[in-house]
Scaffold this motif. Structure first.
Motif, PDB file in Angstrom:
ATOM      1  N   TYR A 105       0.807  -1.226   0.000  1.00  0.00           N
ATOM      2  CA  TYR A 105       0.000   0.000   0.000  1.00  0.00           C
ATOM      3  C   TYR A 105       0.836   1.270   0.000  1.00  0.00           C
ATOM      4  CZ  TYR A 105      -4.460  -2.367   0.206  1.00  0.00           C
ATOM      5  OH  TYR A 105      -5.580  -3.103  -0.117  1.00  0.00           O
ATOM      6  N   ALA A 106       2.146   1.142  -0.111  1.00  0.00           N
ATOM      7  CA  ALA A 106       2.975   2.316  -0.366  1.00  0.00           C
ATOM      8  C   ALA A 106       2.761   2.842  -1.778  1.00  0.00           C
ATOM      9  CB  ALA A 106       4.451   1.964  -0.172  1.00  0.00           C
ATOM     10  N   ASP A 107       2.248   1.987  -2.653  1.00  0.00           N
ATOM     11  CA  ASP A 107       1.955   2.349  -4.040  1.00  0.00           C
ATOM     12  C   ASP A 107       0.577   3.006  -4.096  1.00  0.00           C
ATOM     13  OD1 ASP A 107       0.804   2.038  -6.719  1.00  0.00           O
ATOM     14  OD2 ASP A 107       2.581   0.850  -7.177  1.00  0.00           O
ATOM     15  N   ALA A 108       0.497   4.223  -4.600  1.00  0.00           N
ATOM     16  CA  ALA A 108      -0.763   4.974  -4.618  1.00  0.00           C
ATOM     17  C   ALA A 108      -1.849   4.246  -5.396  1.00  0.00           C
ATOM     18  CB  ALA A 108      -0.542   6.364  -5.202  1.00  0.00           C
ATOM     19  N   ALA A 109      -1.483   3.614  -6.514  1.00  0.00           N
ATOM     20  CA  ALA A 109      -2.480   2.908  -7.315  1.00  0.00           C
ATOM     21  C   ALA A 109      -3.058   1.729  -6.548  1.00  0.00           C
ATOM     22  CB  ALA A 109      -1.862   2.447  -8.635  1.00  0.00           C
ATOM     23  N   VAL A 110      -2.200   0.989  -5.835  1.00  0.00           N
ATOM     24  CA  VAL A 110      -2.664  -0.133  -5.024  1.00  0.00           C
ATOM     25  C   VAL A 110      -3.563   0.374  -3.897  1.00  0.00           C
ATOM     26  CG1 VAL A 110      -1.943  -1.960  -3.435  1.00  0.00           C
ATOM     27  CG2 VAL A 110      -0.700  -1.597  -5.575  1.00  0.00           C
ATOM     28  N   ALA A 111      -3.151   1.469  -3.261  1.00  0.00           N
ATOM     29  CA  ALA A 111      -3.937   2.026  -2.163  1.00  0.00           C
ATOM     30  C   ALA A 111      -5.323   2.468  -2.634  1.00  0.00           C
ATOM     31  CB  ALA A 111      -3.192   3.197  -1.538  1.00  0.00           C
ATOM     32  N   GLN A 112      -5.399   3.093  -3.795  1.00  0.00           N
ATOM     33  CA  GLN A 112      -6.692   3.557  -4.314  1.00  0.00           C
ATOM     34  C   GLN A 112      -7.587   2.389  -4.693  1.00  0.00           C
ATOM     35  OE1 GLN A 112      -5.428   6.131  -7.486  1.00  0.00           O
ATOM     36  NE2 GLN A 112      -4.540   7.632  -6.073  1.00  0.00           N
ATOM     37  N   GLN A 113      -7.012   1.412  -5.388  1.00  0.00           N
ATOM     38  CA  GLN A 113      -7.792   0.247  -5.781  1.00  0.00           C
ATOM     39  C   GLN A 113      -8.257  -0.531  -4.551  1.00  0.00           C
ATOM     40  OE1 GLN A 113      -5.631  -2.625  -8.096  1.00  0.00           O
ATOM     41  NE2 GLN A 113      -7.471  -3.629  -8.851  1.00  0.00           N
ATOM     42  N   GLY A 114      -7.358  -0.699  -3.582  1.00  0.00           N
ATOM     43  CA  GLY A 114      -7.704  -1.429  -2.375  1.00  0.00           C
ATOM     44  C   GLY A 114      -8.778  -0.734  -1.561  1.00  0.00           C
ATOM     45  N   ALA A 115      -8.707   0.594  -1.461  1.00  0.00           N
ATOM     46  CA  ALA A 115      -9.714   1.342  -0.700  1.00  0.00           C
ATOM     47  C   ALA A 115     -11.093   1.201  -1.328  1.00  0.00           C
ATOM     48  CB  ALA A 115      -9.310   2.817  -0.608  1.00  0.00           C
ATOM     49  N   ALA A 116     -11.163   1.294  -2.644  1.00  0.00           N
ATOM     50  CA  ALA A 116     -12.446   1.176  -3.335  1.00  0.00           C
ATOM     51  C   ALA A 116     -13.039  -0.221  -3.139  1.00  0.00           C
ATOM     52  CB  ALA A 116     -12.264   1.478  -4.823  1.00  0.00           C
ATOM     53  N   LEU A 117     -12.207  -1.248  -3.303  1.00  0.00           N
ATOM     54  CA  LEU A 117     -12.677  -2.624  -3.118  1.00  0.00           C
ATOM     55  C   LEU A 117     -13.183  -2.850  -1.699  1.00  0.00           C
ATOM     56  CD1 LEU A 117     -12.882  -5.598  -4.118  1.00  0.00           C
ATOM     57  CD2 LEU A 117     -10.519  -5.891  -3.344  1.00  0.00           C
ATOM     58  N   PHE A 118     -12.427  -2.356  -0.728  1.00  0.00           N
ATOM     59  CA  PHE A 118     -12.766  -2.548   0.676  1.00  0.00           C
ATOM     60  C   PHE A 118     -14.086  -1.863   1.036  1.00  0.00           C
ATOM     61  CE2 PHE A 118     -12.511  -0.534   4.918  1.00  0.00           C
ATOM     62  CZ  PHE A 118     -12.579  -1.668   5.705  1.00  0.00           C
ATOM     63  N   LEU A 119     -14.242  -0.601   0.673  1.00  0.00           N
ATOM     64  CA  LEU A 119     -15.456   0.122   1.047  1.00  0.00           C
ATOM     65  C   LEU A 119     -16.687  -0.434   0.339  1.00  0.00           C
ATOM     66  CD1 LEU A 119     -14.122   3.791   1.202  1.00  0.00           C
ATOM     67  CD2 LEU A 119     -14.522   2.208   3.091  1.00  0.00           C
ATOM     68  N   ASP A 120     -16.546  -0.818  -0.917  1.00  0.00           N
ATOM     69  CA  ASP A 120     -17.677  -1.430  -1.615  1.00  0.00           C
ATOM     70  C   ASP A 120     -18.064  -2.754  -0.967  1.00  0.00           C
ATOM     71  OD1 ASP A 120     -17.820   0.691  -3.353  1.00  0.00           O
ATOM     72  OD2 ASP A 120     -16.745  -0.307  -4.983  1.00  0.00           O
ATOM     73  N   PHE A 145      -9.728   7.830   2.822  1.00  0.00           N
ATOM     74  CA  PHE A 145     -10.606   8.975   3.078  1.00  0.00           C
ATOM     75  C   PHE A 145     -11.278   9.454   1.795  1.00  0.00           C
ATOM     76  CE2 PHE A 145      -8.055   9.962   7.074  1.00  0.00           C
ATOM     77  CZ  PHE A 145      -9.115   9.755   7.937  1.00  0.00           C
ATOM     78  N   ALA A 146     -10.513   9.544   0.724  1.00  0.00           N
ATOM     79  CA  ALA A 146     -11.073  10.030  -0.542  1.00  0.00           C
ATOM     80  C   ALA A 146     -12.176   9.099  -1.042  1.00  0.00           C
ATOM     81  CB  ALA A 146      -9.961  10.166  -1.581  1.00  0.00           C
ATOM     82  N   ALA A 147     -11.949   7.799  -0.966  1.00  0.00           N
ATOM     83  CA  ALA A 147     -12.946   6.832  -1.423  1.00  0.00           C
ATOM     84  C   ALA A 147     -14.204   6.890  -0.555  1.00  0.00           C
ATOM     85  CB  ALA A 147     -12.357   5.430  -1.423  1.00  0.00           C
ATOM     86  N   ALA A 148     -14.039   7.071   0.756  1.00  0.00           N
ATOM     87  CA  ALA A 148     -15.197   7.179   1.644  1.00  0.00           C
ATOM     88  C   ALA A 148     -15.988   8.450   1.349  1.00  0.00           C
ATOM     89  CB  ALA A 148     -14.744   7.155   3.099  1.00  0.00           C
ATOM     90  N   ALA A 149     -15.299   9.559   1.078  1.00  0.00           N
ATOM     91  CA  ALA A 149     -15.985  10.803   0.752  1.00  0.00           C
ATOM     92  C   ALA A 149     -16.806  10.652  -0.526  1.00  0.00           C
ATOM     93  CB  ALA A 149     -14.969  11.935   0.602  1.00  0.00           C
ATOM     94  N   GLU A 150     -16.267   9.959  -1.514  1.00  0.00           N
ATOM     95  CA  GLU A 150     -16.997   9.728  -2.757  1.00  0.00           C
ATOM     96  C   GLU A 150     -18.282   8.958  -2.514  1.00  0.00           C
ATOM     97  OE1 GLU A 150     -14.393   7.642  -5.350  1.00  0.00           O
ATOM     98  OE2 GLU A 150     -13.003   9.341  -5.617  1.00  0.00           O
ATOM     99  N   ARG A 151     -18.274   8.067  -1.544  1.00  0.00           N
ATOM    100  CA  ARG A 151     -19.431   7.218  -1.269  1.00  0.00           C
ATOM    101  C   ARG A 151     -20.339   7.782  -0.195  1.00  0.00           C
ATOM    102  NH1 ARG A 151     -15.341   4.778  -3.292  1.00  0.00           N
ATOM    103  NH2 ARG A 151     -15.499   2.847  -4.509  1.00  0.00           N
ATOM    104  N   GLY A 152     -19.981   8.894   0.405  1.00  0.00           N
ATOM    105  CA  GLY A 152     -20.795   9.490   1.454  1.00  0.00           C
ATOM    106  C   GLY A 152     -20.815   8.684   2.739  1.00  0.00           C
ATOM    107  N   MET A 153     -19.770   7.898   2.981  1.00  0.00           N
ATOM    108  CA  MET A 153     -19.746   7.026   4.153  1.00  0.00           C
ATOM    109  C   MET A 153     -19.238   7.744   5.395  1.00  0.00           C
ATOM    110  SD  MET A 153     -18.335   3.384   2.689  1.00  0.00           S
ATOM    111  CE  MET A 153     -18.567   2.556   4.274  1.00  0.00           C
ATOM    112  N   ARG A 154     -19.725   7.316   6.533  1.00  0.00           N
ATOM    113  CA  ARG A 154     -19.180   7.752   7.818  1.00  0.00           C
ATOM    114  C   ARG A 154     -17.966   6.875   8.104  1.00  0.00           C
ATOM    115  NH1 ARG A 154     -17.609  11.221  11.366  1.00  0.00           N
ATOM    116  NH2 ARG A 154     -19.623  12.294  11.471  1.00  0.00           N
ATOM    117  N   LEU A 155     -16.786   7.492   8.111  1.00  0.00           N
ATOM    118  CA  LEU A 155     -15.547   6.740   8.266  1.00  0.00           C
ATOM    119  C   LEU A 155     -14.639   7.425   9.270  1.00  0.00           C
ATOM    120  CD1 LEU A 155     -14.104   4.266   6.599  1.00  0.00           C
ATOM    121  CD2 LEU A 155     -12.556   6.098   5.957  1.00  0.00           C
TER     122      LEU A 155
END
Length: 408
Positions: A105-120, A145-155
């Motif tokens: 998760y030091a890789d930004a692309a991995v972090a973004q993909q992982g966050a989206a998968l996790f929150l969904d 945080f960015a992925a949660a904001a996109e989804r309107g989630m309480r995080l």
């Protein structure tokens, strides 16, 4: 401006108070079959038995159960990759599976993909709010945080702090970690539905200097949360005793650093004593009980009733990937098994309350989530009462009748 409106029909179930231990018939349970929730701009404005006017768009879930969205008070976003990994207790499991997965998760692309998968995945399991560990990398917290904001989630989340006893690529240092935390707090805390948690992995992976820094952050802003692990595994407890001989207990390490307060979330808490429980009560801190993880890793049986009797708040958590499912329903089932092994009986009401209104109250969010009252944000989940032939109501009634007949 036009308001966004929707009327949701279903069998509404929530709580007006906390059910008592062992109480199978509780006045705290509020069940309103075949009712309508009226929602405007994302908030519940009314609950009624009669259908609304024709000007209300409708989502008809008649015959289904409508609940407040579940709140998972302890879960690791990067650990979906290692869920259900075989054959280790806690410390070996971290080194063998968890740390290698988190290093990616030091890789930004991995972090973004992982966050989206996790929150969904959370949302797919009916979990609409969560207290989450990303990794030690600032980019992993940013992505979450960015992925949660996109989804309107309480995080609630924060960059993990680890400046020792961790592999290369997963250690920070006190100065840079503080700078990263302050930048993330400024960027995300209080934005949308997001809040920052000062996130200490667990006492062994932070030096006393880093723990002191974390305590300063908490002292400077009482609206910040704090999350960590405590007393999960006996070997871990022994290790903490060796590293912090001046502390009375594992929990006392955090107390000495100023990390225990009303917004502290401590995962597990299996191997605590009565003094520790009194400290939790005085601080207003909560234990995030993680039964699936405790069973899978063989960590021990949490004394829920003892904690409650001492006045310590208890909520429920999946702890994926130590836990084996993001489903809070499965988490509740495992909590029942843990208590049964301890010769206690956990009711469905107690478990469900801990994953909804109880969690919201422990996180100081009861005004926002956790119940189906006017003014609350409409974080909801909808469930079929039963699915499949084994659990269908008709089959269960038929089986019950057959049992009665077989006994004359």
């Amino acid at each position: 401006m036009m308001k966004t409106r929707v009327a949701i029909r279903g069998d509404l179930l929530d709580f007006t108070a906390e059910p008592a231990w062992g109480e199978t018939e509780s006045s705290a349970v509020r069940f309103r079959p075949d009712h309508w929730l009226l929602i405007e701009d994302g908030r519940i404005v009314a609950v009624q038995a009669q259908a609304p006017g024709a000007d209300w768009p409708r989502a008809d879930h008649a015959g289904r159960l409508v609940l407040p969205g579940f709140v998972d008070t302890h879960v690791h976003s990067p650990q979906l990759d290692v869920i259900g990994s075989y054959g280790s207790e806690l410390l070996d499991w971290l080194n063998t599976y968890t740390f290698p997965a988190e290093r990616r998760y030091a890789d930004a692309a991995v972090a973004q993909q992982g966050a989206a998968l996790f929150l969904d995945a959370l949302l797919a399991h009916g979990t609409t709010a969560a207290v989450v560990f990303p990794t030690v990398h600032k980019v992993s917290a940013d992505a979450l945080f960015a992925a949660a904001a996109e989804r309107g989630m309480r995080l609630i989340a924060g960059k993990v702090l680890m400046d020792r006893h961790a592999p290369d690529g997963l250690r920070d240092d006190v100065v840079q970690a503080e700078a990263d935390c302050r930048e993330l707090i400024a960027r995300w805390h209080g934005r949308e539905r997001l809040a920052y948690a000062v996130t200490v992995r667990f006492a062994p992976t932070s030096t006393p200097a880093q723990l002191a820094m974390a305590g300063r952050l908490c002292a400077e802003d009482a609206t910040l949360y704090m999350q960590t692990h405590v007393a999960e595994n006996r070997d871990e407890v022994r290790w903490v005793r060796e590293l912090f001989p001046e502390a009375r207990s594992y929990l006392d390490v955090y107390a000495r650093a100023g990390l225990l307060h009303g917004r502290s979330v401590l995962a597990h808490g299996i191997w605590l004593d009565d003094t520790d429980r009194a400290v939790l009560r005085a601080a207003g801190a909560q234990i995030a009980h993680s039964p699936s993880s405790n069973l899978f890793l063989g960590s021990g049986l949490f004394g829920w009733r003892e904690a409650e009797a001492a006045g310590a708040a208890v909520t429920l958590a999946s702890d994926v990937g130590g836990g084996t499912s993001l489903s809070m329903l499965r988490t509740m089932a495992d909590a029942y098994k843990v208590q049964a092994m301890a010769h206690q009986r956990l009711t469905a009401w107690k478990a469900l309350h801990a994953a909804t209104r109880g969690a919201a109250r422990a996180l100081a969010l009861e005004h926002e989530i956790g119940s189906l009252e006017a003014g609350r944000i409409a974080d909801l989940c909808v469930w079929d009462w039963a699915a499949g032939p084994v659990v269908s109501a008709a089959w269960r009634w038929r089986a019950a009748c057959m049992r009665r007949c077989s006994h004359g």
